[in-house]
Design a protein around this motif. Structure first.
Motif, PDB file in Angstrom:
ATOM      1  N   TYR A  66       0.832  -1.210   0.000  1.00  9.41           N
ATOM      2  CA  TYR A  66       0.000   0.000   0.000  1.00  9.41           C
ATOM      3  C   TYR A  66       0.863   1.256   0.000  1.00  9.41           C
ATOM      4  N   ILE A  67       1.965   1.237   0.754  1.00 16.84           N
ATOM      5  CA  ILE A  67       2.857   2.395   0.819  1.00 16.84           C
ATOM      6  C   ILE A  67       3.479   2.665  -0.541  1.00 16.84           C
ATOM      7  N   LYS A  68       3.776   1.626  -1.287  1.00 19.85           N
ATOM      8  CA  LYS A  68       4.412   1.783  -2.602  1.00 19.85           C
ATOM      9  C   LYS A  68       3.425   2.244  -3.675  1.00 19.85           C
ATOM     10  N   ASN A  69       2.143   2.161  -3.375  1.00 27.74           N
ATOM     11  CA  ASN A  69       1.113   2.592  -4.323  1.00 27.74           C
ATOM     12  C   ASN A  69       0.796   4.067  -4.053  1.00 27.74           C
ATOM     13  N   PRO A  70       1.097   4.967  -4.999  1.00 24.51           N
ATOM     14  CA  PRO A  70       0.861   6.397  -4.764  1.00 24.51           C
ATOM     15  C   PRO A  70      -0.584   6.734  -4.397  1.00 24.51           C
ATOM     16  N   SER A  71      -1.528   5.957  -4.875  1.00 28.64           N
ATOM     17  CA  SER A  71      -2.936   6.218  -4.567  1.00 28.64           C
ATOM     18  C   SER A  71      -3.301   5.839  -3.135  1.00 28.64           C
ATOM     19  N   LEU A  72      -2.534   4.951  -2.527  1.00 23.27           N
ATOM     20  CA  LEU A  72      -2.862   4.449  -1.190  1.00 23.27           C
ATOM     21  C   LEU A  72      -1.896   4.924  -0.102  1.00 23.27           C
ATOM     22  N   ARG A  73      -0.750   5.437  -0.497  1.00 17.45           N
ATOM     23  CA  ARG A  73       0.318   5.777   0.448  1.00 17.45           C
ATOM     24  C   ARG A  73      -0.166   6.616   1.630  1.00 17.45           C
ATOM     25  N   ASN A  74      -0.937   7.673   1.370  1.00 18.87           N
ATOM     26  CA  ASN A  74      -1.357   8.559   2.464  1.00 18.87           C
ATOM     27  C   ASN A  74      -2.268   7.875   3.473  1.00 18.87           C
ATOM     28  N   TYR A  75      -2.951   6.814   3.042  1.00 21.84           N
ATOM     29  CA  TYR A  75      -3.821   6.099   3.973  1.00 21.84           C
ATOM     30  C   TYR A  75      -3.014   5.279   4.981  1.00 21.84           C
ATOM     31  N   VAL A  76      -1.719   5.119   4.722  1.00 23.73           N
ATOM     32  CA  VAL A  76      -0.854   4.352   5.618  1.00 23.73           C
ATOM     33  C   VAL A  76       0.168   5.257   6.304  1.00 23.73           C
ATOM     34  N   THR A  77       0.594   6.323   5.628  1.00 23.11           N
ATOM     35  CA  THR A  77       1.699   7.125   6.154  1.00 23.11           C
ATOM     36  C   THR A  77       1.304   8.495   6.688  1.00 23.11           C
ATOM     37  N   SER A  78       0.036   8.885   6.578  1.00 23.69           N
ATOM     38  CA  SER A  78      -0.376  10.184   7.108  1.00 23.69           C
ATOM     39  C   SER A  78      -0.237  10.180   8.631  1.00 23.69           C
ATOM     40  N   PRO A  79      -0.149  11.356   9.243  1.00 18.57           N
ATOM     41  CA  PRO A  79      -0.042  11.398  10.710  1.00 18.57           C
ATOM     42  C   PRO A  79      -1.187  10.663  11.417  1.00 18.57           C
ATOM     43  N   ASN A  80      -2.414  10.824  10.933  1.00 21.85           N
ATOM     44  CA  ASN A  80      -3.543  10.129  11.568  1.00 21.85           C
ATOM     45  C   ASN A  80      -3.457   8.623  11.371  1.00 21.85           C
ATOM     46  N   ALA A  81      -3.006   8.181  10.185  1.00 24.64           N
ATOM     47  CA  ALA A  81      -2.859   6.745   9.938  1.00 24.64           C
ATOM     48  C   ALA A  81      -1.797   6.155  10.861  1.00 24.64           C
ATOM     49  N   LYS A  82      -0.705   6.889  11.050  1.00 24.41           N
ATOM     50  CA  LYS A  82       0.347   6.425  11.963  1.00 24.41           C
ATOM     51  C   LYS A  82      -0.164   6.367  13.400  1.00 24.41           C
ATOM     52  N   LYS A  83      -1.011   7.323  13.769  1.00 21.82           N
ATOM     53  CA  LYS A  83      -1.591   7.321  15.119  1.00 21.82           C
ATOM     54  C   LYS A  83      -2.501   6.107  15.299  1.00 21.82           C
ATOM     55  N   VAL A  84      -3.314   5.818  14.293  1.00 17.34           N
ATOM     56  CA  VAL A  84      -4.193   4.644  14.343  1.00 17.34           C
ATOM     57  C   VAL A  84      -3.356   3.378  14.484  1.00 17.34           C
ATOM     58  N   ALA A  85      -2.321   3.270  13.676  1.00 13.73           N
ATOM     59  CA  ALA A  85      -1.452   2.092  13.729  1.00 13.73           C
ATOM     60  C   ALA A  85      -0.804   1.965  15.113  1.00 13.73           C
ATOM     61  N   ARG A  86      -0.349   3.087  15.672  1.00 11.69           N
ATOM     62  CA  ARG A  86       0.277   3.058  16.995  1.00 11.69           C
ATOM     63  C   ARG A  86      -0.719   2.606  18.057  1.00 11.69           C
ATOM     64  N   ILE A  87      -1.927   3.139  18.024  1.00 14.71           N
ATOM     65  CA  ILE A  87      -2.962   2.753  18.995  1.00 14.71           C
ATOM     66  C   ILE A  87      -3.297   1.269  18.849  1.00 14.71           C
ATOM     67  N   CYS A  88      -3.321   0.792  17.616  1.00 15.90           N
ATOM     68  CA  CYS A  88      -3.634  -0.624  17.356  1.00 15.90           C
ATOM     69  C   CYS A  88      -2.413  -1.534  17.537  1.00 15.90           C
ATOM     70  N   ARG A  89      -1.281  -0.935  17.847  1.00 14.91           N
ATOM     71  CA  ARG A  89      -0.029  -1.675  18.058  1.00 14.91           C
ATOM     72  C   ARG A  89       0.415  -2.431  16.808  1.00 14.91           C
ATOM     73  N   VAL A  90       0.333  -1.732  15.686  1.00 15.77           N
ATOM     74  CA  VAL A  90       0.798  -2.263  14.415  1.00 15.77           C
ATOM     75  C   VAL A  90       1.890  -1.330  13.910  1.00 15.77           C
ATOM     76  N   PRO A  91       3.135  -1.772  13.891  1.00 13.54           N
ATOM     77  CA  PRO A  91       4.201  -0.878  13.416  1.00 13.54           C
ATOM     78  C   PRO A  91       4.098  -0.640  11.913  1.00 13.54           C
ATOM     79  N   ILE A  92       4.322   0.593  11.524  1.00 13.74           N
ATOM     80  CA  ILE A  92       4.364   0.926  10.099  1.00 13.74           C
ATOM     81  C   ILE A  92       5.729   0.473   9.590  1.00 13.74           C
ATOM     82  N   PRO A  93       5.760  -0.377   8.576  1.00 14.86           N
ATOM     83  CA  PRO A  93       7.049  -0.907   8.103  1.00 14.86           C
ATOM     84  C   PRO A  93       7.851   0.152   7.351  1.00 14.86           C
ATOM     85  N   LYS A  94       9.140  -0.040   7.349  1.00 14.80           N
ATOM     86  CA  LYS A  94      10.042   0.768   6.515  1.00 14.80           C
ATOM     87  C   LYS A  94      10.241  -0.030   5.229  1.00 14.80           C
ATOM     88  N   CYS A  95       9.691   0.444   4.156  1.00 12.20           N
ATOM     89  CA  CYS A  95       9.696  -0.312   2.898  1.00 12.20           C
ATOM     90  C   CYS A  95      10.760   0.197   1.944  1.00 12.20           C
TER      91      CYS A  95
END
Length: 95
Positions: A66-95
């Motif tokens: 998803y991060i590599k797809n320009p259409s989807l990247r912001n849904y994974v890397t935006s500040p709010n998406a990172k906050k959601v991932a942190r709350i859910c205890r899912v680390p955002i990968p370094k791709c």
């Protein structure tokens, strides 16, 4: 090889076969629509639902795709998406 040793080897081989099969059965289908329960939390900074956390955990192997797809990247890397991932205890990968 004694009878009990042969049986032990067979049991181990059978267990390995079952474990390998269960890994194949647990393959994830990457579908960004599976993250729809997280849309509100990502777009408005509201807390993620339990369903959102479950879905993001299920889709974790797909996050790099998803991060590599320009259409989807912001849904994974935006500040709010990172906050959601942190709350859910899912680390955002370094791709």
């Amino acid at each position: 090889m004694g009878g009990s040793s042969y049986i032990a080897v067979c049991v181990v081989a059978l267990l390995l076969a079952v474990l390998a099969q269960s890994q194949v059965g647990m393959a994830v289908t990457c579908a960004p629509t599976q993250l729809a329960p997280c849309a509100t939390a990502i777009s408005s900074a509201s807390p993620p639902s339990k369903l959102c956390c479950t879905k993001i955990k299920q889709q974790r192997p797909c996050l790099c795709k998803y991060i590599k797809n320009p259409s989807l990247r912001n849904y994974v890397t935006s500040p709010n998406a990172k906050k959601v991932a942190r709350i859910c205890r899912v680390p955002i990968p370094k791709c």
